[in-house]
Design a protein around this motif. Structure first.
Motif, short mmCIF file in Angstrom:
data_model
loop_
_atom_site.label_atom_id
_atom_site.label_comp_id
_atom_site.label_asym_id
_atom_site.label_seq_id
_atom_site.Cartn_x
_atom_site.Cartn_y
_atom_site.Cartn_z
N VAL A 18 0.87 -1.19 0.00
CA VAL A 18 0.00 0.00 0.00
C VAL A 18 0.91 1.23 0.00
CG1 VAL A 18 -2.01 1.10 1.04
CG2 VAL A 18 -1.62 -1.33 1.41
N ASN A 88 -5.08 1.84 7.96
CA ASN A 88 -5.77 0.71 7.32
C ASN A 88 -6.52 -0.21 8.26
OD1 ASN A 88 -4.65 1.73 5.01
ND2 ASN A 88 -3.39 -0.04 4.52
N TYR A 93 -9.40 -2.82 4.12
CA TYR A 93 -8.20 -3.47 4.64
C TYR A 93 -8.41 -4.23 5.93
CZ TYR A 93 -6.12 -0.31 1.24
OH TYR A 93 -5.81 0.37 0.10
N HIS A 98 -2.92 -6.22 4.75
CA HIS A 98 -2.54 -4.82 4.63
C HIS A 98 -3.04 -3.97 5.79
CE1 HIS A 98 -1.06 -5.80 0.72
NE2 HIS A 98 -2.26 -6.05 0.23
N THR A 103 0.69 -5.45 10.32
CA THR A 103 2.08 -5.19 9.94
C THR A 103 2.92 -4.91 11.17
OG1 THR A 103 1.48 -4.33 7.76
CG2 THR A 103 3.59 -3.62 8.66
#
Length: 254
Positions: A18, A88, A93, A98, A103
């Protein structure tokens, strides 16, 4: 800017796949470099084109205020504090690879950093003293009050000890109505925030929330504007959590 003014050196974490979208983190170093970590975070994105005052301007503002208020613990705390602002969280998402908090959680796990838990501040600004103002997904309606004047501490069953310790500490420090509980992820709403991502990597995590659509009729709508929020009660929740984290930081444990 506000984080820098409080003495932090915030940095960006890119979201793979992204372009141009980042998590933002500010870290408060402990007295001992080997100390465990507590993550306090909120998503800063909103749903579609909605104003997002409650979802999740309220949680973002609360995280900023906690970072500012606790900055005097730098070099004195017995655990590391990571203040995280996630991208996100909202569709499309949500609960995908993502999602910003996923993450972040994966990176933290990969670094093998000892983590006490993660607190997600999610939609914390709306309260009502009207009877019948609070609703729940089945089967929680039989267990909790029907007046939406409280703050909730919730998460999946894997995080039950962390939830129990946090809500107990909040009740000791804050004269504010609260409920706490855990349930399997299939119960509607239980995993609707960034705490979900940390549970995926085996870290204790909870959401602090006004319960969003189960109380707040303007959830995910163009009417989610700043005038809907109860700033006095929101501030009392944040003050209570500052007291909780400060007490934990002194003893180095929950």
């Amino acid at each position: 800017m506000e984080l820098r003014q409080a003495g932090y050196a915030p940095h960006r974490q890119p979201i793979q796949g992204v372009p141009g979208v980042f998590n933002i983190e500010a870290m408060l170093e402990p007295a001992n470099g080997d100390a465990p970590t507590l993550v306090i975070g909120a998503h800063y994105d909103g749903y579609g084109t909605t104003p997002g005052a409650n979802d999740n301007g309220s949680g973002t503002a609360a995280t900023l205020e906690l970072a500012r208020a606790l900055s005097d613990l730098r070099g004195r705390s017995r655990f590391r504090l990571r203040f995280a602002f996630f991208a996100n969280e909202e569709p499309p998402y949500f609960q995908t690879a993502h999602m910003g908090s996923l993450t972040y959680a994966k990176a933290l796990a990969a670094g093998r950093e000892s983590t006490l838990g993660m607190i997600s501040l999610e939609t914390i600004g709306f309260y009502s003293d009207a009877k019948g103002s609070q609703h729940y997904p089945f089967p929680l309606s039989a267990l909790y009050p029907d007046t939406g004047n409280f703050i909730a501490f919730v998460g999946m069953t894997s995080s039950h000890p962390f939830i129990r310790a946090t809500v107990a500490a909040f009740r000791r420090k804050a004269a504010f109505p609260s409920v706490g509980g855990s349930a399997p992820g299939f119960v509607q709403g239980i995993d609707w925030s960034d705490h979900w991502a940390f549970a995926q990597v085996g870290m204790p995590a909870l959401m602090i929330t006004d319960t969003a659509p189960f109380r707040y009729r303007y959830y995910h709508s163009e009417a989610d504007t700043p005038d809907r929020l109860d700033y006095d009660r929101m501030a009392r929740v944040v003050d209570g959590m500052e007291r909780v984290v400060r007490a934990w930081a002194r003893k180095g444990a929950l």
